[in-house]
Design an enzyme around this catalytic site. Sequence first.
Site, PDB file in Angstrom:
ATOM      1  N   SER A  30       0.817  -1.214   0.000  1.00 12.94           N
ATOM      2  CA  SER A  30       0.000   0.000   0.000  1.00 12.94           C
ATOM      3  C   SER A  30       0.851   1.265   0.000  1.00 12.94           C
ATOM      4  O   SER A  30       0.330   2.368  -0.192  1.00 12.94           O
ATOM      5  CB  SER A  30      -0.949   0.018   1.207  1.00 12.94           C
ATOM      6  OG  SER A  30      -0.230   0.032   2.422  1.00 12.94           O
ATOM      7  N   HIS A  31       2.180   1.122   0.208  1.00  5.75           N
ATOM      8  CA  HIS A  31       3.079   2.270   0.179  1.00  5.75           C
ATOM      9  C   HIS A  31       4.148   2.130  -0.905  1.00  5.75           C
ATOM     10  O   HIS A  31       5.128   2.866  -0.906  1.00  5.75           O
ATOM     11  CB  HIS A  31       3.744   2.465   1.546  1.00  5.75           C
ATOM     12  CG  HIS A  31       2.795   2.937   2.599  1.00  5.75           C
ATOM     13  ND1 HIS A  31       2.060   2.075   3.363  1.00  5.75           N
ATOM     14  CD2 HIS A  31       2.428   4.182   2.977  1.00  5.75           C
ATOM     15  CE1 HIS A  31       1.295   2.759   4.197  1.00  5.75           C
ATOM     16  NE2 HIS A  31       1.490   4.035   3.978  1.00  5.75           N
ATOM     17  N   GLU A  89      -4.429   0.706   2.727  1.00  4.37           N
ATOM     18  CA  GLU A  89      -4.855  -0.692   2.750  1.00  4.37           C
ATOM     19  C   GLU A  89      -6.334  -0.817   2.398  1.00  4.37           C
ATOM     20  O   GLU A  89      -6.750  -1.759   1.717  1.00  4.37           O
ATOM     21  CB  GLU A  89      -4.580  -1.289   4.130  1.00  4.37           C
ATOM     22  CG  GLU A  89      -3.098  -1.418   4.448  1.00  4.37           C
ATOM     23  CD  GLU A  89      -2.841  -1.867   5.872  1.00  4.37           C
ATOM     24  OE1 GLU A  89      -3.806  -1.902   6.666  1.00  4.37           O
ATOM     25  OE2 GLU A  89      -1.688  -2.203   6.187  1.00  4.37           O
TER      26      GLU A  89
END
Length: 333
Positions: A46-47, A187
Amino acid sequence: MTTTNLTLKEIYNLAIKTLKFNGCDELNSEAVAETVTNAERDGSVSHGLFRIPGYIASLKSKKVKGNARPTNKFLTQNAIRVNGDYGFAPTAIKIGLPALIETTEKYGVGILTITNTHHFAALWHETESLAEKNLIGIACTAYKPSVAPAGAKKPLFGTNPISFAWPRKNNTPVVYDMATSTMAMGEVQVAARDGHKVPYGTGLNKDGEKTDNPGDIANGGVLLTFGDYKGSAIAMMIELLAAGLVGDLFSFEAAKEDNNDGGPARGGEFIMALSPHLIAGENWNEHSEKFFQEMKSLEGVRLPGERRHKNRLNTGSRSINKELVDKIISLSE
């Protein structure tokens, strides 16, 4: 979901090519691409590349300076302020951390406050960097409102993550990086993209009802804090440390200023480093290792960060959402 396999080198090259094509210079592109690649390497998807379209949107809108030159200023012998020059946070962190490490190794305690940056990454990058120098690291940052305080149905807090890293000689550090919301918004967005549900009560829909539909949370809904009022109190603390103490924007102020281009809003970050050697004494590592051994002797216990460090040992390719890769490629053509 259709995926495609990319090596870590291909992930880095794709990120840096896209950033440079859209106005980032070498210094800033390298800092962001390294952060994105490390996230994919460690399984923090998610990053990782997921964030590149947002980074590019903020460059295109001119909200973020692709040629930012962050500078350090010592406020006291222990406190350093980095003026991020309205660039991306990874660049400011890269400039500020060496000064923080040197200060903490000398005095035992160091504070780094980062202003005028746009943060879009995980926080474990900076705390783990400190732990690798045998220092304890604590970091937190606020963001635009997406989380309701305990008892409320409207957002005031950002997801307001906090990261903590404890060094271990000749071993990987203990590191956690967690949102003070039930889940990180990234997320939730990934779950919505991939058609997955989230745990019931992760957030509320636009009607203020608890839901397990990530799309209803991300689009017009609101996240909740973990642990009800306990998480709410920690989220408030982070607002005060990362905005009030740093002297940058609270989440509600960031929302008013942001142009909503899909990229990271402006804000600050608070980082503290501590030297266990100077504070606890020479036996600090042996003493803490006894605690970790006792902890791991309990069935089912895993030290924070172990899963990421295990993922890191895999130097092979990573499976990436193909639609995302195609979108990023289109942004560099």
